[in-house]
Design an enzyme around this catalytic site. Structure first.
Site, short mmCIF file in Angstrom:
data_model
loop_
_atom_site.label_atom_id
_atom_site.label_comp_id
_atom_site.label_asym_id
_atom_site.label_seq_id
_atom_site.Cartn_x
_atom_site.Cartn_y
_atom_site.Cartn_z
N ASP A 161 3.72 -36.32 -25.67
CA ASP A 161 3.27 -35.97 -27.02
C ASP A 161 3.26 -34.45 -27.13
O ASP A 161 2.19 -33.82 -27.17
CB ASP A 161 1.87 -36.56 -27.26
CG ASP A 161 1.31 -36.19 -28.62
OD1 ASP A 161 0.08 -36.32 -28.80
OD2 ASP A 161 2.09 -35.74 -29.48
N SER A 162 4.44 -33.87 -27.12
CA SER A 162 4.54 -32.41 -26.99
C SER A 162 4.82 -31.75 -28.33
O SER A 162 5.17 -32.41 -29.32
CB SER A 162 5.70 -32.08 -26.04
OG SER A 162 6.92 -32.42 -26.68
N1 SAM Z 1 2.35 -34.70 -32.92
C1 SAM Z 1 2.81 -33.35 -32.60
C2 SAM Z 1 4.31 -33.27 -32.75
O1 SAM Z 1 4.94 -34.30 -32.93
O2 SAM Z 1 4.81 -32.13 -32.72
C3 SAM Z 1 2.34 -32.98 -31.21
C4 SAM Z 1 0.88 -32.82 -31.19
S1 SAM Z 1 0.07 -32.23 -29.76
C5 SAM Z 1 -0.99 -31.11 -30.56
C6 SAM Z 1 1.26 -31.21 -28.93
C7 SAM Z 1 0.60 -30.62 -27.70
O3 SAM Z 1 1.56 -30.29 -26.70
C8 SAM Z 1 -0.16 -29.30 -27.97
O4 SAM Z 1 -1.53 -29.52 -27.76
C9 SAM Z 1 0.43 -28.32 -26.97
O5 SAM Z 1 -0.52 -27.41 -26.45
C10 SAM Z 1 0.95 -29.27 -25.91
N2 SAM Z 1 1.95 -28.69 -25.00
C11 SAM Z 1 3.00 -27.91 -25.31
N3 SAM Z 1 3.69 -27.57 -24.19
C12 SAM Z 1 3.06 -28.19 -23.15
C13 SAM Z 1 3.28 -28.24 -21.74
N4 SAM Z 1 4.33 -27.59 -21.17
N5 SAM Z 1 2.44 -28.98 -20.98
C14 SAM Z 1 1.40 -29.65 -21.54
N6 SAM Z 1 1.11 -29.63 -22.87
C15 SAM Z 1 1.95 -28.91 -23.65
#
Ligand code: SAM
Length: 290
Positions: A161-162
């Site tokens: 879910d990134s």
């Molecule tokens: N629903 C959203 C979308 O479709 O774009 C995604 C929501 S969620 C908030 C995305 C999350 O991924 C964020 O909290 C972000 O900090 C996290 N994230 C980004 N890169 C990451 C990584 N390398 N490892 C772990 N989390 C990561």
């Protein structure tokens, strides 16, 4: 189309391809440049609270159930007996909330930015709805790619879910990351990924299917329509070595759905099956990755 009313303040997301999402905003509730990204929480007139990261829509109270239900219940009910689940990203807690509705032993959630978690708990409590306090939830603040490369844990389902493939999220769209996820999956395991709005980010789904296909016997895609991920169907990547999982019958899915006592607002067993019946332009994107 009439111009937007002059007195409306907008959250504008330039989606590329000459398309823009605009949400009428009542106020900006909070803004912070975290260690990893620019985080803004908006109060909108008709869509509830919204979180954007680096100017990109992440989650919106009014329609978040669609994305969270479809990225969780499709792999979980296809698998049928997942006990160890891993969520990569998912800082707002919506995916964690949905995964914990299944009879799991543990959900390991690996989020790089603890500010997203803490600020989501504070400003978007309806999204996680207490999930972070569930004793089965194990929150790990780390880069998801590094975690799957180093952990000795194994999982039945992995859900990515990134954010989009830029900034901290970029590493979560690589073949090396998918290879490590594969190594962490138990026999019969399955992983799913956020793979962008296909009409706008079509290459993302093709690339994801292609890279998943380097490691899994069945790499494919499925879809859901999420209003605030504007531009048409959102694509989700699918990877598993158990080629039967994508073809689980609606009757079996319904038995599992009923047994899990899930009440949902978007997901249902017939829609689960239908989500893999792709419009031709999306099927072509998936096939181009094979
Ligand atoms: N629903 C959203 C979308 O479709 O774009 C995604 C929501 S969620 C908030 C995305 C999350 O991924 C964020 O909290 C972000 O900090 C996290 N994230 C980004 N890169 C990451 C990584 N390398 N490892 C772990 N989390 C990561």
């Amino acid at each position: 189309m009439s111009d937007k009313p002059a007195d409306w303040a907008f959250f504008d997301e330039a989606l590329g391809v000459g398309l823009q999402l605009g949400l009428e905003v009542d106020s900006i509730l909070f803004r912070e440049q975290t260690e990893h990204q620019d985080l803004v929480i908006y109060q909108t007139a008709q869509w509830g609270r919204v979180m954007a990261l680096d100017g990109i829509m992440q989650v919106c109270e009014r329609d978040e159930f669609i994305y969270h239900e479809m990225l969780t219940h499709v792999p979980m009910l296809a698998h049928g007996k997942a006990r160890e689940v891993c969520i990569i990203g998912g800082g707002d807690g919506g995916m964690l909330r949905e995964a914990l509705r299944h009879p799991v032993d543990r959900v390991t959630m690996v989020e790089i930015d603890d500010s997203v978690v803490e600020l989501s708990k504070q400003w978007l409590p309806s999204i996680s709805d207490g999930a972070f306090e569930d004793p089965r939830a194990d929150l790990v603040i780390a880069d998801g790619a590094r975690f799957v490369a180093e952990t000795d844990r194994s999982f039945d389902v992995i859900i990515v879910d990134s954010t989009d493939p830029m900034g901290p999220g970029e590493v979560l769209f690589t073949s090396a990351f998918y290879s490590d996820c594969k190594a962490r999956l138990n026999q019969g395991g399955v992983m799913t990924t956020q793979s962008g709005v296909v009409m706008i980010q079509g290459e993302e789904l093709t690339t994801t299917v292609s890279r998943l296909g380097e490691h899994f016997a069945d790499a494919h895609g499925y879809i859901a329509a999420v209003p605030t991920y504007a531009g048409g169907f959102m694509g989700f990547g699918w990877g598993t070595d158990d080629t039967s999982l994508r073809r689980i019958s609606e009757d079996v899915l319904r038995e599992r759905f009923t047994a899990t006592n899930l009440s949902t607002k978007y997901y249902n067993p017939s829609l689960h099956r239908g989500a893999f019946a792709l419009p031709t332009y999306i099927a072509e994107r998936v096939e181009a990755g094979k």
